[in-house]
Scaffold this active site. Sequence first.
Site, PDB file in Angstrom:
ATOM      1  N   LYS A 104     -49.418 -72.461 -33.935  1.00 44.11           N
ATOM      2  CA  LYS A 104     -49.669 -71.013 -33.847  1.00 44.11           C
ATOM      3  C   LYS A 104     -48.443 -70.249 -34.329  1.00 44.11           C
ATOM      4  CE  LYS A 104     -51.266 -67.492 -30.515  1.00 44.11           C
ATOM      5  NZ  LYS A 104     -51.658 -67.233 -29.121  1.00 44.11           N
ATOM      6  N   SER A 158     -55.963 -64.974 -28.306  1.00 44.98           N
ATOM      7  CA  SER A 158     -55.251 -64.712 -29.531  1.00 44.98           C
ATOM      8  C   SER A 158     -55.046 -65.939 -30.419  1.00 44.98           C
ATOM      9  CB  SER A 158     -53.880 -64.111 -29.213  1.00 44.98           C
ATOM     10  OG  SER A 158     -53.103 -65.005 -28.456  1.00 44.98           O
ATOM     11  N   SER A 212     -55.547 -67.051 -23.940  1.00 44.80           N
ATOM     12  CA  SER A 212     -55.575 -67.178 -25.396  1.00 44.80           C
ATOM     13  C   SER A 212     -55.720 -68.583 -25.976  1.00 44.80           C
ATOM     14  CB  SER A 212     -54.333 -66.525 -25.994  1.00 44.80           C
ATOM     15  OG  SER A 212     -54.528 -65.148 -26.048  1.00 44.80           O
TER      16      SER A 212
HETATM   17  N1  GLN Z   1     -56.536 -61.103 -24.356  1.00 45.47           N
HETATM   18  C1  GLN Z   1     -55.362 -61.021 -23.556  1.00 45.47           C
HETATM   19  C2  GLN Z   1     -54.476 -59.919 -24.067  1.00 45.47           C
HETATM   20  O1  GLN Z   1     -54.827 -59.294 -25.009  1.00 45.47           O
HETATM   21  C3  GLN Z   1     -54.658 -62.365 -23.537  1.00 45.47           C
HETATM   22  C4  GLN Z   1     -53.776 -62.638 -24.691  1.00 45.47           C
HETATM   23  C5  GLN Z   1     -53.028 -63.943 -24.588  1.00 45.47           C
HETATM   24  O2  GLN Z   1     -53.323 -64.811 -23.759  1.00 45.47           O
HETATM   25  N2  GLN Z   1     -52.034 -64.086 -25.425  1.00 45.47           N
HETATM   26  O3  GLN Z   1     -53.455 -59.668 -23.521  1.00 45.47           O
END
Ligand code: GLN
Length: 483
Positions: A74, A149, A173
């Site tokens: 990632k 994400s 995410s």
């Molecule tokens: N969807 C969540 C956010 O926007 C989680 C994001 C994540 O786990 N990096 O914060």
Amino acid sequence: MSKYLDLSIQEIHELLVKKEVTPKDLVVECFERIKENETLNAFITLNEDAISIAESLGEVEEDNLLFGLPIAVKDNIVTKELRTTCASKMLENFLPIYDATVVENIKKQKMIIIGKTNMDEFAMGSTSRTSYFDAPKNPWNKNCIAGGSSGGSAACVAARLIPFALGSDTGGSIRQPASYCGIVGMKPTYGRISRYGLVAFGSSLDQIGPMTRNVYENAVLLSNLTSFDEKDMTSSKKEKEDYTRFIGKEIKGMKIGVPNYWMSDIVEEEIRLEMEKTIRRLEELGATVERIDIDYIENAVTLYQIIAMGEASSNLARFDGVRYGYRTENPSDVEEMYRKTRQAGFGREVKRRIMIGSYLLSGENAVTYYNKALQIRDDIKKSFEHAFETYDLIIGPTTTTVAYSLDENLDDPMKSFMDDILVIPVNMAGLPGMNVPIAFNHNHMPIGLHIVGPSFGEAKMYQLAYAIEQDKKLNLNPKEEVA
Ligand code: GLN
């Protein structure tokens, strides 16, 4: 055309040992597949050195199942001399001078980094649509989101472009995109994998984890990612473990809890029905499954917003155009340099969060909001701990819906948080959580099961996940399923 990358890692390893395939063949096939599937937009950067690295690996290590295998990382995990953008204009041309500890660990295993995967900008989002490089697509339906994400990591593994990817999970995410794309994704216990070199978002929540085609390969990879790291204050001193050790053992006698809230009408009916079916199968396999309550899980998203945005506003203060990253041209003074750099370098969602986070942490607000949120977070943790006195594991659906259309809910930042309503409580409690695919909906989009374990209970989670995977025997290869 060769099809090595459709084989299991044990089969590939055997071929490597017998010299019937080389690491270079695997890298070449991997690049071919990425090229054929360019429209998925799963990668931001490909590693041009991958072939020469493959050629220089030396003798195959017979006792190392991961030797010579390709892996995607990632793009918020730093890789030495390989561009790391966090899917942001701010870091569009950033070449790190060091490797994250987790990257050192995969390199020690002689795995080959193929490229850096697409994601929400600075991991803020749940659809990967906040990426500066456009959203990745779901291999089961290219009009749908891959989730986020870690959307690019989920998409490339699901499409069988590569067997392994690393993701990060601050509030779901890894697990949520894994569920939307029909793969296995593990967020380990907070502290299990070093965060050194993971670009910080919500430091008290962030955790790196493996995303793979199946349960066994996930457990093998996780076993090799962990290490105590002095460079990460929160890194666990716990010994390395073999996470495959319970895989294949029967689940008879296992006690499993299902939080009532996770089976309430916030979850689409079709997903609840698949959950019920899975629960009945687990009972037939000898497990006991009971409904439970976990305090405050319905408030977890609100707490998460306070904690994650507060921490993000402080973490992202370092992107000021001085030491690295984008810098505005010809500012009249330093004040204007900061302002214009941050104005142009960050996207809308990131700026929204920095503003809200700064507000939440300023003056008295820190006590009213942030400290209060930390207290309730502690209560959630205690409530989970209490449940784990009775139950081995807790399960529920990973998501309330399947992956939706790329142009749905574009203007509603709140909706995006709700995509993670079932997975966020686990980050709050610092516990391990994983997704395992259990079914497809009427449109043949994947549905996932969420398994939550006690702190450092990953091995048991793999035991249950494997039992489910073997029982379901789903065809999870989109190329074979969709035209
Ligand atoms: N969807 C969540 C956010 O926007 C989680 C994001 C994540 O786990 N990096 O914060």
